[in-house]
Design a protein around this motif. Structure first.
Motif, PDB file in Angstrom:
ATOM      1  N   ALA A  26       0.540  -1.404   0.012  1.00  0.00           N
ATOM      2  CA  ALA A  26       0.254  -0.074  -0.168  1.00  0.00           C
ATOM      3  C   ALA A  26       0.830   1.033  -0.237  1.00  0.00           C
ATOM      4  N   ASP A  27       1.601   1.128   0.507  1.00  0.00           N
ATOM      5  CA  ASP A  27       2.469   2.674   0.940  1.00  0.00           C
ATOM      6  C   ASP A  27       3.360   3.127  -0.501  1.00  0.00           C
ATOM      7  N   MET A  64      -3.463  -3.980   8.848  1.00  0.00           N
ATOM      8  CA  MET A  64      -3.272  -3.109   8.040  1.00  0.00           C
ATOM      9  C   MET A  64      -2.633  -1.859   9.209  1.00  0.00           C
ATOM     10  N   VAL A  65      -4.368  -1.746   9.592  1.00  0.00           N
ATOM     11  CA  VAL A  65      -4.071  -0.733  10.501  1.00  0.00           C
ATOM     12  C   VAL A  65      -3.707  -0.715  11.381  1.00  0.00           C
ATOM     13  N   ASP A  66      -4.001  -2.088  12.347  1.00  0.00           N
ATOM     14  CA  ASP A  66      -2.678  -2.492  14.195  1.00  0.00           C
ATOM     15  C   ASP A  66      -1.384  -1.719  13.544  1.00  0.00           C
ATOM     16  N   TRP A 100      -1.865   6.372   2.759  1.00  0.00           N
ATOM     17  CA  TRP A 100      -3.347   5.910   2.879  1.00  0.00           C
ATOM     18  C   TRP A 100      -3.704   4.934   4.214  1.00  0.00           C
ATOM     19  N   ALA A 101      -3.418   4.948   5.210  1.00  0.00           N
ATOM     20  CA  ALA A 101      -3.858   4.738   6.628  1.00  0.00           C
ATOM     21  C   ALA A 101      -5.174   5.531   6.844  1.00  0.00           C
ATOM     22  N   ARG A 102      -5.251   6.529   6.713  1.00  0.00           N
ATOM     23  CA  ARG A 102      -6.110   7.359   6.867  1.00  0.00           C
ATOM     24  C   ARG A 102      -7.478   6.859   6.476  1.00  0.00           C
ATOM     25  N   ARG A 103      -7.650   7.245   5.254  1.00  0.00           N
ATOM     26  CA  ARG A 103      -8.348   7.228   4.620  1.00  0.00           C
ATOM     27  C   ARG A 103      -9.289   5.491   4.853  1.00  0.00           C
ATOM     28  N   VAL A 156     -13.372  19.950   2.568  1.00  0.00           N
ATOM     29  CA  VAL A 156     -12.175  19.306   1.243  1.00  0.00           C
ATOM     30  C   VAL A 156     -12.173  18.323   0.410  1.00  0.00           C
ATOM     31  N   ASP A 157     -12.181  18.688  -0.535  1.00  0.00           N
ATOM     32  CA  ASP A 157     -11.460  17.087  -1.239  1.00  0.00           C
ATOM     33  C   ASP A 157     -10.473  17.115  -1.669  1.00  0.00           C
ATOM     34  N   ASP A 158      -9.932  15.817  -1.370  1.00  0.00           N
ATOM     35  CA  ASP A 158      -8.532  15.935  -1.339  1.00  0.00           C
ATOM     36  C   ASP A 158      -7.720  14.988  -2.426  1.00  0.00           C
TER      37      ASP A 158
END
Length: 235
Positions: A26-27, A64-66, A100-103, A156-158
């Motif tokens: 993902a990175d 992945m979040v963990d 990507w982690a925020r999404r 906000v539109d990222d």
């Protein structure tokens, strides 16, 4: 396309390796490119081999979040305010390493054990500082997503591209005709690209500015022995 070494492909497959490989993928390629099939290809196994370690894509994302939240450094600080501040900024550093982690965090319907442990540590720091249960409860609401290193902003539109200067000037002109105060702020604000708060805003400064305002307010309420139903100082 990224490739794995032969040694990595021969390494035993386990849950940790699956999750860390998914994070690395993902990175490198973005969360939209992540699939069980693509991950299996990266690991040099058939897709079914992954399901022995993660039951489905949602469990993979939780894991992945963990991994990301597990990277958040613990502050070497006893005083509650700097400890909370540093833990939140450490969370922000972790999320900036993995854009990507925020999404993914925003799509989780229940906190994972690692997220719960991080949240529990935040609450513990506040309680060790002497804040009441009630005040701590409201503080956690006020901090919101900042506890995990990001802030959800309005309007906000990222994915929107920043307009060119001429287009931006025209937009501000039209905006000012109906919303003069919004346009005034938009014109006066200092900008350094790129940003998630709007074209060119300095994310890190705005994040820390808002965080410090919140923590200063919490400290003031704590000093004044705030209790539920009591008006905040200055009201």
């Amino acid at each position: 396309m990224r490739s794995s070494t032969g040694a990595a492909r021969r390494a035993p497959l386990n849950r940790e390796r699956v999750l860390r490989s998914a994070v690395a993928l993902a990175d490198a390629e973005g969360i939209d490119e992540l699939s069980m099939r693509r991950l299996a290809q990266e690991l040099g196994v058939v897709p079914m081999a992954l399901y022995k370690h993660v039951a489905h894509k949602e469990e993979l994302l939780d894991g992945m979040v963990d991994v990301v939240v597990g990277e958040i450094e613990r502050p070497d600080e006893d005083d509650w305010k700097p400890a909370v501040r540093e833990r939140i900024l450490a969370a922000r550093r972790a999320l900036l390493r993995h854009p990507w982690a925020r999404r993914v965090l925003e799509t989780r319907t229940a906190p994972t054990p690692t997220v719960l442990a991080h949240t529990d540590a935040m609450i513990a720091a506040l309680r060790r500082g002497g804040l009441s249960v009630d005040l701590t409860h409201h503080v956690m609401h006020a901090l919101g997503s900042r506890v995990l290193g990001f802030s959800q902003e309005l309007f906000v539109d990222d994915h929107a591209a920043a307009p060119d200067p001429a287009t931006r000037a025209a937009l501000l002109q039209r905006l000012g005709e109906t919303y003069p105060h919004v346009a005034e702020i938009a014109r006066r604000a200092a900008h350094d690209e790129p940003s998630t708060l709007g074209p060119g805003c300095d994310d890190q400064f705005e994040f820390e500015f808002s965080l410090d305002l919140l923590l200063d307010g919490v400290e003031r309420l704590h000093r004044n022995r705030w209790t539920p139903g009591q008006a905040a100082p200055g009201r």
